[in-house]
Design an enzyme around this catalytic site. Structure first.
Site, PDB file in Angstrom:
ATOM      1  N   ASP A  51     -46.649   4.233 -14.512  1.00  0.00           N
ATOM      2  CA  ASP A  51     -47.492   4.572 -13.366  1.00  0.00           C
ATOM      3  C   ASP A  51     -47.508   3.442 -12.343  1.00  0.00           C
ATOM      4  OD1 ASP A  51     -49.313   6.053 -11.817  1.00  0.00           O
ATOM      5  OD2 ASP A  51     -51.021   5.039 -12.734  1.00  0.00           O
ATOM      6  N   ASP A  54     -44.052   4.035  -9.978  1.00  0.00           N
ATOM      7  CA  ASP A  54     -43.723   5.148  -9.088  1.00  0.00           C
ATOM      8  C   ASP A  54     -44.247   4.912  -7.670  1.00  0.00           C
ATOM      9  OD1 ASP A  54     -46.385   5.485  -9.714  1.00  0.00           O
ATOM     10  OD2 ASP A  54     -46.175   7.493 -10.554  1.00  0.00           O
ATOM     11  N   GLY A  55     -45.468   4.380  -7.559  1.00  0.00           N
ATOM     12  CA  GLY A  55     -46.004   4.085  -6.231  1.00  0.00           C
ATOM     13  C   GLY A  55     -45.218   2.991  -5.530  1.00  0.00           C
ATOM     14  N   ARG A  59     -42.912   3.341  -1.951  1.00  0.00           N
ATOM     15  CA  ARG A  59     -43.010   2.482  -0.766  1.00  0.00           C
ATOM     16  C   ARG A  59     -41.699   1.717  -0.519  1.00  0.00           C
ATOM     17  NH1 ARG A  59     -48.005   1.964  -3.327  1.00  0.00           N
ATOM     18  NH2 ARG A  59     -47.290   0.100  -4.446  1.00  0.00           N
ATOM     19  N   ASP A  72     -48.180  12.622  -9.265  1.00  0.00           N
ATOM     20  CA  ASP A  72     -48.774  11.415  -9.844  1.00  0.00           C
ATOM     21  C   ASP A  72     -50.209  11.680 -10.288  1.00  0.00           C
ATOM     22  OD1 ASP A  72     -48.726   8.493 -10.374  1.00  0.00           O
ATOM     23  OD2 ASP A  72     -50.263   8.455  -8.823  1.00  0.00           O
ATOM     24  N   ASP A  76     -51.629  11.529 -14.100  1.00  0.00           N
ATOM     25  CA  ASP A  76     -52.691  10.564 -14.415  1.00  0.00           C
ATOM     26  C   ASP A  76     -53.959  11.237 -14.931  1.00  0.00           C
ATOM     27  OD1 ASP A  76     -51.088   8.498 -13.645  1.00  0.00           O
ATOM     28  OD2 ASP A  76     -51.963   8.270 -11.656  1.00  0.00           O
TER      29      ASP A  76
END
Length: 216
Positions: A51, A54-55, A59, A72, A76
């Protein structure tokens, strides 16, 4: 045709592929949870740790998408915690009601928060009003705090799962998993309180929107 190619490319965004892997790992961990705590623990923890990537990938590669954000959030808040908390309810039947209440509160608060954000024209559920609760503003604006809260909350429940099978290797005079559960319990309690605030705030917003529309 060009639009179809663009749609297909969203499915293949790197952060979304990471999301698919997370879901697959979580599902595999559910399969092993009743019988093989080592494999289940490794698979589930890996899914949770991804987790953090992925963010960052979204970006870094400029591949931010609405589908990725929903994927996501789904992983989560629904897929991963549901499987683990259902398993905990089976392993610890005396506390099953508490696990169920935690699960209901966690999912409903995030769903209502997301829905209220859409109704009030927010582009992201992490964008809060200026007069929002201070704890919620810090929770969604500080990435380190957000990740620490999510990780600590997951570690608490993972520790409870592992404790059903073993106390873990000795560490500082006690079982490692007992220490982990004790250390992360306050984080889980604070995360629960954030969910309560989030639920109350979201309901208030939705009712306010409903009232404004009624008197237009």
């Amino acid at each position: 045709m060009a639009e179809d190619r663009k749609t297909c490319s969203v499915y293949l965004y790197i952060p979304n592929i990471i999301g698919y892997v997370r879901i697959l790992l979580a599902l595999l961990s559910f399969y092993y949870m009743p019988t093989d705590y080592v494999r289940a623990g490794i698979l589930y923890t890996t899914s949770c740790l991804l987790d953090a990537f992925d963010g960052y990938a979204a970006r870094y590669f400029n591949q931010v998408s609405l589908f990725g954000a929903v994927l996501d959030l789904l992983t989560d808040r629904v897929i991963a915690p549901v499987g683990l908390l259902v398993t905990l309810s089976i392993l610890y039947p005396t506390y099953s009601l508490l696990f169920q209440l935690f699960l209901v509160l966690d999912i409903s608060s995030h769903w209502l928060h997301l829905h209220s954000s859409i109704l009030t024209g927010k582009q992201s559920h992490k964008t809060l009003d200026k007069d929002a609760n201070a704890l919620m503003k810090f929770y969604y604006s500080n990435r380190i705090f957000l990740f620490s809260m999510a990780a600590g909350n997951e570690l608490f429940f993972v520790s409870l799962y592992l404790l059903y099978f073993t106390q873990g290797p000795l560490f500082a005079g006690g079982g490692l998993f007992i220490i982990m559960a004790a250390a992360t319990a306050p984080v889980a309690a604070l995360k629960l309180w954030v969910s309560v605030i989030q639920l109350k705030t979201a309901v208030t917003k939705i009712v306010k929107v409903d009232g404004n529309q009624k008197y237009l």
